[in-house]
Design an enzyme around this catalytic site. Structure first.
Site, PDB file in Angstrom:
ATOM      1  N   GLU A   1       0.820  -1.253   0.074  1.00  0.00           N
ATOM      2  CA  GLU A   1      -0.083   0.038   0.053  1.00  0.00           C
ATOM      3  C   GLU A   1       0.882   1.189   0.118  1.00  0.00           C
ATOM      4  O   GLU A   1       1.682   1.383   0.974  1.00  0.00           O
ATOM      5  CB  GLU A   1      -0.847   0.012   1.223  1.00  0.00           C
ATOM      6  CG  GLU A   1      -1.580   1.234   1.601  1.00  0.00           C
ATOM      7  CD  GLU A   1      -2.478   1.227   2.982  1.00  0.00           C
ATOM      8  OE1 GLU A   1      -3.465   2.061   2.790  1.00  0.00           O
ATOM      9  OE2 GLU A   1      -2.151   0.426   3.802  1.00  0.00           O
TER      10      GLU A   1
ATOM     11  N   GLU B   1      -8.659   9.299   6.627  1.00  0.00           N
ATOM     12  CA  GLU B   1      -8.476   8.458   7.719  1.00  0.00           C
ATOM     13  C   GLU B   1      -8.934   9.166   9.274  1.00  0.00           C
ATOM     14  O   GLU B   1      -8.044  10.134   9.382  1.00  0.00           O
ATOM     15  CB  GLU B   1      -7.134   7.726   7.875  1.00  0.00           C
ATOM     16  CG  GLU B   1      -7.033   6.734   6.718  1.00  0.00           C
ATOM     17  CD  GLU B   1      -5.844   5.780   6.953  1.00  0.00           C
ATOM     18  OE1 GLU B   1      -5.822   4.864   6.587  1.00  0.00           O
ATOM     19  OE2 GLU B   1      -4.691   6.627   7.320  1.00  0.00           O
TER      20      GLU B   1
END
Length: 375
Positions: free
Chosen positions: A158, A241
């Site tokens: 990622e 996030e």
């Protein structure tokens, strides 16, 4: 960041609700989701919809049981409710986002992903964010890579590009240095979250909107040994996030295109050429030194290196090469004393120029029609 999970169906009531649920399930199995309309609210934990007929907007709440709701717009989404908080030294509450590609079997309509890195010539993307100050969060662009063209589960690597962060939060792992990528300076972090490797690039100050090439960051992962050119790009995602609150955060626009037909190198991680592009930049001006290496097994006669200068740049002088243009699409070719590049050998040329706005580097080079790896 995301954890392994499976999407859950929307909860509906009555005969009409049952019918709508069946249609949604059928659409998901076909790789699409119902098209979004303005002010389409999603509160289901893993609820999703599509926008513009080509991108998926997802709620993706996995780190808390508290309510989170988002509203899909024609160009992105906004968080309309983000209850509760989690400790800032752990994982965030969620990753509401908009994406191109495949996420846990839910693929965006008509996507070109997964695509092998060696076959991607460029992956231009544009994003804009709206931020709030009464929350703890990061604004992250996620790039997912895997050795296989998988459309489900957690990928191997990622890449997170943090365009903003508010509060005492940090990426996975530890800082391993700094780097200039896509014309910007970043802190570089590397680590593993227990499910996958994570390579993060953190902006020193907030970026509200940006157009860039995803492959610039992919090349960083390859050069650092966290991916290979025969791996696959499976999705690109823009979102947030949040650790605490988050209401009001929004992705106000998102675009993503995958251009194929020659990319970062051939299967197995090598190509016929490698280009090193070194720069010296000052306010309004720059010099570039370009080293072209022939990594093939035969000499290259009458070499021609093609690249495109970013908008606003103008070449004012050059050395050791002949250039076809001073801006836009440029082709450099050898002069009498360096017209051939031996097998395993290299040549170096350079130029001086001016620029306006933010300085950036070319995103791709091809030598006699073959895409080169950028060193």
């Amino acid at each position: 960041m995301r954890t392994s999970r499976h999407p859950v169906p929307h909860r509906v009531h009555g005969l009409l609700g049952a019918l709508l649920a069946s249609l949604a399930t059928l659409a998901a199995l076909m790789g699409t989701a119902p098209a979004a309309h303005a002010d389409n609210s999603i509160c289901e934990q893993f609820g999703s919809t599509t926008i513009q007929g080509r991108y998926v907007v997802q709620n993706n709440r996995w780190g808390t049981s508290q309510t989170q709701c988002i509203t899909a717009t024609e160009s992105g989404f906004r968080i309309t409710q983000a209850d509760g908080s989690v400790p800032t030294n752990g994982a965030p509450k969620s990753y509401p986002s908009v994406y191109n590609g495949c996420h846990y079997t839910n693929c965006s309509p008509g996507t070109a992903l997964p695509a092998q890195l060696s076959g991607i010539s460029s992956a231009p993307s544009g994003i804009s964010y709206s931020y709030v100050s009464d929350a703890v969060y990061d604004a992250a662009y996620d790039i997912w890579l895997d050795p296989a063209p998988r459309t489900d589960g957690v990928n191997r690597t990622e890449i997170m590009v943090w365009l903003n962060k508010v509060g005492p939060v940090q990426p996975v792992g530890s800082q391993v240095g700094t780097a200039t990528v896509a014309g910007r300076q970043w802190q570089v972090w590397s680590g593993n979250n227990g499910s996958n490797d994570v390579l993060s690039f953190v902006a020193p100050s907030a970026i509200g909107s940006w157009n860039f090439d995803v492959m610039d960051f992919v090349r960083q992962a390859v050069s650092r040994g966290l991916a290979q050119n025969n791996w696959y790009l499976t999705s690109v995602q823009a979102g947030f996030e949040p650790w605490q609150n988050g209401t009001g955060l929004a992705v106000t626009s998102f675009s993503s295109t995958i251009n194929t037909g020659g990319g970062t190198g051939g299967s197995g991680g090598s190509s016929a050429c490698t280009v090193s592009y070194g720069t010296n930049v000052w306010q309004g001006g720059f010099t570039a030194e370009v080293t072209v290496t022939n990594t093939g097994s035969t000499p290259l006669d009458a070499w021609k290196l093609a690249f495109t200068l970013p908008a606003g740049q103008q070449i004012t002088g050059s050395w050791n090469a002949s250039l076809t243009a001073s801006s836009g699409a440029v082709t450099a070719s050898g002069v009498s004393y360096n017209a051939q590049i031996p097998a395993g050998g290299n040549i170096t040329f350079g130029f001086q120029g001016t620029y306006g706005g933010t300085f950036a580097e070319p995103v791709a080079f091809s030598l006699n029609g073959t895409a080169c790896t950028i060193a």
